[in-house]
Motif scaffolding. Structure first.
Motif, PDB file in Angstrom:
ATOM      1  N   ILE A 185       1.016  -1.050  -0.025  1.00 49.81           N
ATOM      2  CA  ILE A 185      -0.030  -0.017   0.018  1.00 49.81           C
ATOM      3  C   ILE A 185       0.800   1.241  -0.024  1.00 49.81           C
ATOM      4  CG2 ILE A 185      -1.869   1.450   1.215  1.00 49.81           C
ATOM      5  CD1 ILE A 185      -2.676  -1.307   2.375  1.00 49.81           C
ATOM      6  N   ASP A 186       0.614   2.072  -1.053  1.00 46.71           N
ATOM      7  CA  ASP A 186       1.433   3.242  -1.144  1.00 46.71           C
ATOM      8  C   ASP A 186       0.466   4.451  -1.004  1.00 46.71           C
ATOM      9  OD1 ASP A 186       3.501   5.222  -1.604  1.00 46.71           O
ATOM     10  OD2 ASP A 186       3.562   4.644  -3.672  1.00 46.71           O
ATOM     11  N   THR A 187       0.952   5.056   0.293  1.00 50.04           N
ATOM     12  CA  THR A 187       0.231   6.265   0.689  1.00 50.04           C
ATOM     13  C   THR A 187       1.016   7.626   0.457  1.00 50.04           C
ATOM     14  OG1 THR A 187       0.812   6.075   2.946  1.00 50.04           O
ATOM     15  CG2 THR A 187      -1.273   4.824   2.296  1.00 50.04           C
ATOM     16  N   THR A 188       1.853   7.589  -0.215  1.00 48.90           N
ATOM     17  CA  THR A 188       2.662   8.775  -0.554  1.00 48.90           C
ATOM     18  C   THR A 188       1.749   9.868  -0.986  1.00 48.90           C
ATOM     19  OG1 THR A 188       4.690   7.029  -0.982  1.00 48.90           O
ATOM     20  CG2 THR A 188       4.783   9.649  -1.541  1.00 48.90           C
ATOM     21  N   GLU A 189       1.103   9.573  -1.924  1.00 46.00           N
ATOM     22  CA  GLU A 189       0.246  10.619  -2.606  1.00 46.00           C
ATOM     23  C   GLU A 189      -0.892  11.272  -1.727  1.00 46.00           C
ATOM     24  OE1 GLU A 189       1.064  12.581  -5.259  1.00 46.00           O
ATOM     25  OE2 GLU A 189       2.867  11.112  -5.332  1.00 46.00           O
ATOM     26  N   ALA A 190      -1.696  10.229  -0.983  1.00 43.46           N
ATOM     27  CA  ALA A 190      -2.656  10.554  -0.114  1.00 43.46           C
ATOM     28  C   ALA A 190      -1.959  11.398   1.036  1.00 43.46           C
ATOM     29  CB  ALA A 190      -3.059   9.157   0.606  1.00 43.46           C
ATOM     30  N   ARG A 191      -0.791  11.134   1.600  1.00 48.71           N
ATOM     31  CA  ARG A 191      -0.335  11.792   2.438  1.00 48.71           C
ATOM     32  C   ARG A 191       0.166  13.249   2.168  1.00 48.71           C
ATOM     33  NH1 ARG A 191       1.656   9.212   7.041  1.00 48.71           N
ATOM     34  NH2 ARG A 191       3.895  10.432   7.232  1.00 48.71           N
ATOM     35  N   ALA A 192       0.538  13.266   0.963  1.00 47.65           N
ATOM     36  CA  ALA A 192       1.097  14.652   0.370  1.00 47.65           C
ATOM     37  C   ALA A 192      -0.126  15.357   0.219  1.00 47.65           C
ATOM     38  CB  ALA A 192       1.696  14.197  -1.077  1.00 47.65           C
ATOM     39  N   ASP A 193      -1.291  14.684  -0.141  1.00 54.59           N
ATOM     40  CA  ASP A 193      -2.494  15.612  -0.162  1.00 54.59           C
ATOM     41  C   ASP A 193      -2.956  16.197   1.210  1.00 54.59           C
ATOM     42  OD1 ASP A 193      -2.508  14.946  -2.893  1.00 54.59           O
ATOM     43  OD2 ASP A 193      -4.371  13.367  -2.699  1.00 54.59           O
ATOM     44  N   VAL A 194      -2.449  15.680   2.146  1.00 55.93           N
ATOM     45  CA  VAL A 194      -3.028  16.097   3.530  1.00 55.93           C
ATOM     46  C   VAL A 194      -1.652  16.840   4.121  1.00 55.93           C
ATOM     47  CG1 VAL A 194      -4.831  14.597   3.948  1.00 55.93           C
ATOM     48  CG2 VAL A 194      -2.635  14.115   4.663  1.00 55.93           C
ATOM     49  N   ASP A 195      -0.631  17.391   3.143  1.00 56.60           N
ATOM     50  CA  ASP A 195       0.626  17.967   3.561  1.00 56.60           C
ATOM     51  C   ASP A 195       1.469  16.998   4.606  1.00 56.60           C
ATOM     52  OD1 ASP A 195       2.048  20.070   2.942  1.00 56.60           O
ATOM     53  OD2 ASP A 195       1.592  21.076   4.758  1.00 56.60           O
ATOM     54  N   LEU A 196       1.558  15.961   4.547  1.00 58.79           N
ATOM     55  CA  LEU A 196       2.495  15.136   5.243  1.00 58.79           C
ATOM     56  C   LEU A 196       3.368  14.508   4.247  1.00 58.79           C
ATOM     57  CD1 LEU A 196      -0.026  13.304   7.520  1.00 58.79           C
ATOM     58  CD2 LEU A 196       1.221  15.174   8.155  1.00 58.79           C
TER      59      LEU A 196
ATOM     60  N   ILE B  60     -14.896  22.400  -5.574  1.00 57.72           N
ATOM     61  CA  ILE B  60     -15.028  21.088  -4.385  1.00 57.72           C
ATOM     62  C   ILE B  60     -13.685  20.316  -4.506  1.00 57.72           C
ATOM     63  CG2 ILE B  60     -16.308  19.173  -3.671  1.00 57.72           C
ATOM     64  CD1 ILE B  60     -18.901  20.596  -4.663  1.00 57.72           C
ATOM     65  N   GLY B  61     -13.046  20.328  -3.628  1.00 56.37           N
ATOM     66  CA  GLY B  61     -11.984  19.101  -3.371  1.00 56.37           C
ATOM     67  C   GLY B  61     -11.900  18.119  -2.320  1.00 56.37           C
ATOM     68  N   PHE B  62     -11.408  17.031  -2.822  1.00 56.98           N
ATOM     69  CA  PHE B  62     -11.504  15.829  -1.674  1.00 56.98           C
ATOM     70  C   PHE B  62     -10.105  15.657  -1.386  1.00 56.98           C
ATOM     71  CE2 PHE B  62     -15.069  15.233  -4.518  1.00 56.98           C
ATOM     72  CZ  PHE B  62     -16.076  14.781  -3.502  1.00 56.98           C
ATOM     73  N   ILE B  63      -9.875  15.637  -0.095  1.00 53.81           N
ATOM     74  CA  ILE B  63      -8.567  15.358   0.485  1.00 53.81           C
ATOM     75  C   ILE B  63      -8.652  14.126   1.279  1.00 53.81           C
ATOM     76  CG2 ILE B  63      -6.872  16.142   2.133  1.00 53.81           C
ATOM     77  CD1 ILE B  63      -7.583  18.956   1.525  1.00 53.81           C
TER      78      ILE B  63
ATOM     79  N   SER C  36      -5.594   8.260  -4.676  1.00 55.11           N
ATOM     80  CA  SER C  36      -4.046   8.552  -4.528  1.00 55.11           C
ATOM     81  C   SER C  36      -3.466   7.599  -3.650  1.00 55.11           C
ATOM     82  CB  SER C  36      -4.205  10.006  -3.698  1.00 55.11           C
ATOM     83  OG  SER C  36      -4.866   9.752  -2.468  1.00 55.11           O
ATOM     84  N   VAL C  37      -4.076   6.503  -3.087  1.00 59.49           N
ATOM     85  CA  VAL C  37      -3.612   5.415  -2.270  1.00 59.49           C
ATOM     86  C   VAL C  37      -3.527   4.288  -3.386  1.00 59.49           C
ATOM     87  CG1 VAL C  37      -3.894   3.772  -0.671  1.00 59.49           C
ATOM     88  CG2 VAL C  37      -4.748   6.148  -0.270  1.00 59.49           C
ATOM     89  N   LYS C  38      -2.314   3.923  -3.338  1.00 58.45           N
ATOM     90  CA  LYS C  38      -2.033   2.822  -4.459  1.00 58.45           C
ATOM     91  C   LYS C  38      -2.001   1.468  -3.881  1.00 58.45           C
ATOM     92  CE  LYS C  38      -0.800   5.842  -7.932  1.00 58.45           C
ATOM     93  NZ  LYS C  38      -1.417   6.881  -7.661  1.00 58.45           N
ATOM     94  N   VAL C  39      -2.481   0.359  -4.420  1.00 54.22           N
ATOM     95  CA  VAL C  39      -2.796  -0.825  -3.413  1.00 54.22           C
ATOM     96  C   VAL C  39      -2.383  -1.820  -4.631  1.00 54.22           C
ATOM     97  CG1 VAL C  39      -4.074  -2.469  -2.361  1.00 54.22           C
ATOM     98  CG2 VAL C  39      -4.562  -0.127  -2.150  1.00 54.22           C
ATOM     99  N   ASN C  40      -1.452  -2.815  -4.323  1.00 53.23           N
ATOM    100  CA  ASN C  40      -0.892  -3.675  -5.008  1.00 53.23           C
ATOM    101  C   ASN C  40      -0.745  -4.888  -4.471  1.00 53.23           C
ATOM    102  OD1 ASN C  40       0.011  -4.969  -7.374  1.00 53.23           O
ATOM    103  ND2 ASN C  40       1.969  -4.811  -6.839  1.00 53.23           N
ATOM    104  N   TYR C  41      -1.538  -6.080  -4.990  1.00 56.59           N
ATOM    105  CA  TYR C  41      -1.530  -7.314  -4.225  1.00 56.59           C
ATOM    106  C   TYR C  41      -1.147  -8.258  -5.113  1.00 56.59           C
ATOM    107  CZ  TYR C  41      -3.262 -11.215  -1.745  1.00 56.59           C
ATOM    108  OH  TYR C  41      -3.171 -12.642  -1.206  1.00 56.59           O
ATOM    109  N   GLU C  42      -0.379  -9.027  -4.593  1.00 56.75           N
ATOM    110  CA  GLU C  42      -0.037 -10.304  -5.295  1.00 56.75           C
ATOM    111  C   GLU C  42      -0.298 -11.478  -4.609  1.00 56.75           C
ATOM    112  OE1 GLU C  42       4.126 -10.808  -6.493  1.00 56.75           O
ATOM    113  OE2 GLU C  42       4.128  -8.616  -7.185  1.00 56.75           O
ATOM    114  N   PRO C  43      -1.342 -12.426  -4.975  1.00 58.81           N
ATOM    115  CA  PRO C  43      -1.699 -13.517  -4.140  1.00 58.81           C
ATOM    116  C   PRO C  43      -0.783 -14.464  -3.903  1.00 58.81           C
ATOM    117  CG  PRO C  43      -2.612 -13.474  -6.560  1.00 58.81           C
ATOM    118  CD  PRO C  43      -1.981 -12.582  -6.632  1.00 58.81           C
ATOM    119  N   ALA C  44      -1.104 -15.413  -2.755  1.00 59.91           N
ATOM    120  CA  ALA C  44      -0.028 -16.404  -2.550  1.00 59.91           C
ATOM    121  C   ALA C  44      -0.400 -17.396  -3.583  1.00 59.91           C
ATOM    122  CB  ALA C  44      -0.366 -16.877  -0.951  1.00 59.91           C
TER     123      ALA C  44
END
Length: 189
Positions: free
Chosen positions: A53-64, A123-126, A131-139
């Motif tokens: 789970i890559d939250t880099t962009e979501a965190r950047a949107d809330v200025d973290l 109107i903007g959404f934060i 913006s959250v990138k989810v990548n799943y490789e199954p077992a």
């Protein structure tokens, strides 16, 4: 006249039979049976599933933001502001250079340089959607089964036979007898 005559008297012989029947006894023992079932060889290899789970962009949107990202953004913004400033100064210099064409460039420039820019906002959404990138490789599971055949051992047991032969006993109950006599008979003629 006298005629000789033979007289035969016979007694038949008699025999007696005593019979003892034959006996046969039979037993069949059960077979000796041994069954063994070896366990199957089972091999299971599992590759664990991976969830990132890559939250880099979501965190950047809330200025973290990370320090390196802030430095990069500030450098980019400083460069863009410098280019915008150069364009504004160049444009204002051109207007001052053509002051003879009329207009009042100095107060216009003062007003333009002192006012805060108008920002458009809708109107903007934060954080932004996606913006959250989810990548799943199954077992991955690999199952390998080696079945083992059963081991069967059979010992046959022969039948047990007990045979008593029969008997016939012959006894002479009456002996045969033959008696022969010669007699002369008188006959009148």
């Amino acid at each position: 006249m006298q005629i000789p005559q033979i007289r035969i008297q016979s007694t038949q012989g008699r025999i007696g039979l005593t019979t003892i029947s034959a006996k046969m006894e039979q037993q069949q023992p059960k077979a000796d049976l041994s069954i063994q079932q070896p366990k199957a060889d089972l091999l299971i290899e599992t590759t664990k599933g991976q969830l990132s789970i890559d939250t880099t962009e979501a965190r950047a949107d809330v200025d973290l933001k990370s320090i390196s990202r802030r430095i990069q953004e500030f450098a980019q913004q400083g460069y863009q502001d410098w280019l915008d400033g150069m364009a504004r100064v160049s444009s204002q210099g051109d207007e001052l250079m053509r002051i003879e064409y009329g207009g009042n460039p100095i107060p216009d420039h003062a007003k333009q340089n002192s006012e805060s820019p108008m920002y458009e906002f809708n109107i903007g959404f934060i954080p932004r959607a996606g913006s959250v990138k989810v990548n799943y490789e199954p077992a991955k599971v690999k199952i390998d089964v080696q079945a083992r055949k059963p081991v069967i051992d059979v010992q046959q047991n022969k039948p047990i036979l007990d045979y008593t032969p029969g008997k016939v006993q012959i006894d002479m109950l009456q002996n045969p007898n033959l008696k022969i006599d010669f007699v002369t008979i008188d006959i009148k003629v």
